[in-house]
Design a protein around this motif. Structure first.
Motif, mmCIF file in Angstrom:
data_model
loop_
_atom_site.group_PDB
_atom_site.id
_atom_site.type_symbol
_atom_site.label_atom_id
_atom_site.label_comp_id
_atom_site.label_asym_id
_atom_site.label_seq_id
_atom_site.Cartn_x
_atom_site.Cartn_y
_atom_site.Cartn_z
ATOM 1 N N ALA A 107 0.848 -1.210 0.000
ATOM 2 C CA ALA A 107 0.000 0.000 0.000
ATOM 3 C C ALA A 107 0.877 1.251 0.000
ATOM 4 O O ALA A 107 0.522 2.267 -0.587
ATOM 5 C CB ALA A 107 -0.922 0.010 1.217
ATOM 6 N N ASP A 109 4.403 2.528 -1.347
ATOM 7 C CA ASP A 109 5.379 2.058 -2.333
ATOM 8 C C ASP A 109 6.023 3.262 -3.015
ATOM 9 O O ASP A 109 5.340 4.015 -3.715
ATOM 10 C CB ASP A 109 4.652 1.168 -3.361
ATOM 11 N N TYR A 112 5.461 4.196 -6.643
ATOM 12 C CA TYR A 112 4.171 4.748 -7.095
ATOM 13 C C TYR A 112 4.440 5.839 -8.146
ATOM 14 O O TYR A 112 3.582 6.153 -8.969
ATOM 15 C CB TYR A 112 3.397 5.390 -5.908
ATOM 16 N N LYS A 171 9.448 14.033 3.929
ATOM 17 C CA LYS A 171 9.263 15.095 4.912
ATOM 18 C C LYS A 171 9.517 14.550 6.317
ATOM 19 O O LYS A 171 10.172 15.185 7.140
ATOM 20 C CB LYS A 171 7.859 15.678 4.819
ATOM 21 N N SER A 237 -1.610 12.391 7.377
ATOM 22 C CA SER A 237 -1.813 12.380 5.929
ATOM 23 C C SER A 237 -3.289 12.637 5.693
ATOM 24 O O SER A 237 -4.130 12.003 6.320
ATOM 25 C CB SER A 237 -1.513 10.998 5.345
ATOM 26 N N HIS A 253 -4.553 12.673 -3.335
ATOM 27 C CA HIS A 253 -3.214 12.567 -3.927
ATOM 28 C C HIS A 253 -2.465 11.329 -3.439
ATOM 29 O O HIS A 253 -1.316 11.127 -3.764
ATOM 30 C CB HIS A 253 -2.405 13.826 -3.624
ATOM 31 N N ILE A 255 -2.306 7.444 -3.762
ATOM 32 C CA ILE A 255 -2.781 6.510 -4.773
ATOM 33 C C ILE A 255 -2.493 5.073 -4.352
ATOM 34 O O ILE A 255 -1.428 4.788 -3.792
ATOM 35 C CB ILE A 255 -2.094 6.836 -6.116
ATOM 36 N N ASP A 280 5.388 8.815 8.772
ATOM 37 C CA ASP A 280 5.004 9.379 7.480
ATOM 38 C C ASP A 280 4.616 8.265 6.501
ATOM 39 O O ASP A 280 3.535 8.271 5.898
ATOM 40 C CB ASP A 280 6.197 10.179 6.926
ATOM 41 N N THR A 284 0.664 7.158 5.055
ATOM 42 C CA THR A 284 0.284 6.982 3.648
ATOM 43 C C THR A 284 -0.222 5.554 3.414
ATOM 44 O O THR A 284 -1.249 5.341 2.762
ATOM 45 C CB THR A 284 1.486 7.295 2.746
HETATM 46 P P1 ADP Z 1 1.184 14.644 2.675
HETATM 47 O O1 ADP Z 1 1.835 15.163 1.435
HETATM 48 O O2 ADP Z 1 -0.196 15.144 2.902
HETATM 49 O O3 ADP Z 1 2.058 14.686 3.883
HETATM 50 P P2 ADP Z 1 1.709 11.841 2.351
HETATM 51 O O4 ADP Z 1 2.810 11.783 3.303
HETATM 52 O O5 ADP Z 1 0.698 10.769 2.454
HETATM 53 O O6 ADP Z 1 0.865 13.153 2.410
HETATM 54 O O7 ADP Z 1 2.340 11.829 0.910
HETATM 55 C C1 ADP Z 1 1.573 11.882 -0.235
HETATM 56 C C2 ADP Z 1 2.504 11.922 -1.404
HETATM 57 O O8 ADP Z 1 3.185 10.675 -1.501
HETATM 58 C C3 ADP Z 1 1.830 12.097 -2.727
HETATM 59 O O9 ADP Z 1 1.711 13.459 -3.071
HETATM 60 C C4 ADP Z 1 2.720 11.342 -3.665
HETATM 61 O O10 ADP Z 1 3.847 12.140 -3.989
HETATM 62 C C5 ADP Z 1 3.222 10.198 -2.815
HETATM 63 N N1 ADP Z 1 2.375 8.985 -2.842
HETATM 64 C C6 ADP Z 1 1.091 8.871 -3.240
HETATM 65 N N2 ADP Z 1 0.628 7.626 -3.072
HETATM 66 C C7 ADP Z 1 1.664 6.908 -2.548
HETATM 67 C C8 ADP Z 1 1.799 5.547 -2.133
HETATM 68 N N3 ADP Z 1 0.791 4.692 -2.204
HETATM 69 N N4 ADP Z 1 3.002 5.161 -1.644
HETATM 70 C C9 ADP Z 1 4.033 6.020 -1.557
HETATM 71 N N5 ADP Z 1 3.961 7.305 -1.929
HETATM 72 C C10 ADP Z 1 2.782 7.766 -2.396
#
Ligand code: ADP
Ligand code: MG
Length: 328
Positions: A107, A109, A112, A171, A237, A253, A255, A280, A284
């Motif tokens: 989930a 990855d 992605y 981040k 997230s 955003h 996926i 983090d 996600t």
């Molecule tokens: P935020 O940006 O709100 O802190 P996340 O830490 O969940 O949120 O990161 C989302 C970002 O991670 C997306 O903008 C994309 O760049 C990337 N991403 C999206 N789906 C996945 C996934 N299934 N696995 C890893 N990275 C992802």
């Protein structure tokens, strides 16, 4: 002389008590960062915050997929072509990311990123991508095709067109590294908050623990829970800041790498963990996994807790969460 010595001692202890909490807000890695340190005075705090900024900028150069000169871009441009030798730091980050893919059943990855071309969240996407395009894009996704060679320190993306990206872990990682850096410099307490991905240590200058407020995205102005945190990380997230609306439906955003479609069902996932990198990535992953599978996973992981909000505003907690609520 004696008087002088005791005066000096009083001054020292007064100084000890006079530490203050200083904060700077700035944009790094395309996100809003808030760096807070407890220090003796403003100039000292500025010096420390500058160090944290340098550290985060250094990490950005390593992991940015937008900077054509970064090691990450080199890995991507050599997908299907050749293994790329990278710094041990990047190698280990990728290694840990793959571990998290394993525990989240794919989930989460970092590969992605090959789907980036399809789901755009900058307003340019006007209509739903067609099924075939989505199906094709998923073929380039899969952490099992990220080949690590420990001996050579290389990373190889097996399929041409594959890509990795650290949007969901970078981040958090940067918050951890900035914290480590400042702790080594002797900063007694602080917090690095990368747009809601935060890690803290020590206590505020008033001796109280840092407090993190969790908001309900459906009612953003109201914090529904305050959590005191000490030497640990919290990451949220959510789908409420970056999303696209197509045919009246919101697409987040985040996926699902297995289907190619944006995750749905949850609106916000907050993870409490010993470090922000893990929090983090798990935030996600859990977002994609959904309520049941997500809670199930978190409940099995020691030292990890979560708060989930579904798209109806319903709130779910992991089993052991110690909740200190202070309604506002
Ligand atoms: P935020 O940006 O709100 O802190 P996340 O830490 O969940 O949120 O990161 C989302 C970002 O991670 C997306 O903008 C994309 O760049 C990337 N991403 C999206 N789906 C996945 C996934 N299934 N696995 C890893 N990275 C992802
Ligand atoms: Mg994340």
């Amino acid at each position: 002389m004696r008087l002088l010595v005791s005066l000096f001692l009083i001054l020292i202890s007064a100084k000890g008590f006079s530490q203050e909490t200083f904060m700077r807000t700035l944009k790094l890695m395309g996100s809003r960062y808030e760096i807070t340190v407890v220090a003796n005075n403003q100039p000292e705090s500025e010096k420390f915050i500058d160090m944290a900024v340098n550290e985060i900028t250094r990490i950005e150069k390593l992991i940015s997929e937008w900077d054509p000169n970064s090691q990450t871009s080199k890995i991507n441009s050599n997908a299907g072509v050749a293994p790329v030798k990278v710094d041990p730091e990047l190698f280990h980050l990728i290694e840990r990311a793959i571990q998290i893919s394993k525990i989240t059943d794919g989930a989460f990855d970092i590969s992605y990123a090959a789907m980036d071309k399809i789901w755009k969240f900058d307003g340019s996407l006007q209509q739903m991508p067609d099924e075939e395009t989505i199906r094709q894009s998923v073929l380039k996704v899969g952490y099992k095709n990220i080949i690590l060679n420990k001996e050579d320190g290389t990373v190889f993306l097996k399929l041409p067109g594959m890509k990795i990206g650290f949007g969901a872990i970078g981040k958090g990682y940067s918050a951890d590294k900035a914290k480590d850096f400042l702790m080594k410099e002797g900063v007694v307490a602080g917090m690095v908050n990368a747009s809601g991905d935060l890690n803290c240590w020590g206590k505020k200058s008033d001796g109280k623990p840092w407090l993190v407020g969790i908001t309900n995205p459906l009612n953003k102005n109201k914090v529904f829970s305050w959590f005191p945190i000490e030497n640990s990380a919290v990451v949220t997230s959510g789908d409420y800041e970056k999303y696209v609306v197509l045919n009246g439906k919101r697409y987040a955003h985040i996926i699902d790498p297995r289907t190619g479609y944006p995750a749905h069902g949850l609106t916000s996932v907050s993870i409490f963990a010993p470090n922000a990198e893990l929090a983090d990535a798990l935030a996600t992953g859990v977002f994609v996994m959904g309520i049941e599978a997500g809670l199930n996973l978190v409940n099995q992981l020691k030292g990890i807790e979560c708060v989930l909000v579904d798209d109806q505003g319903k709130i779910y907690y992991s089993e052991n969460i110690e909740r200190k609520t202070k309604e506002q």
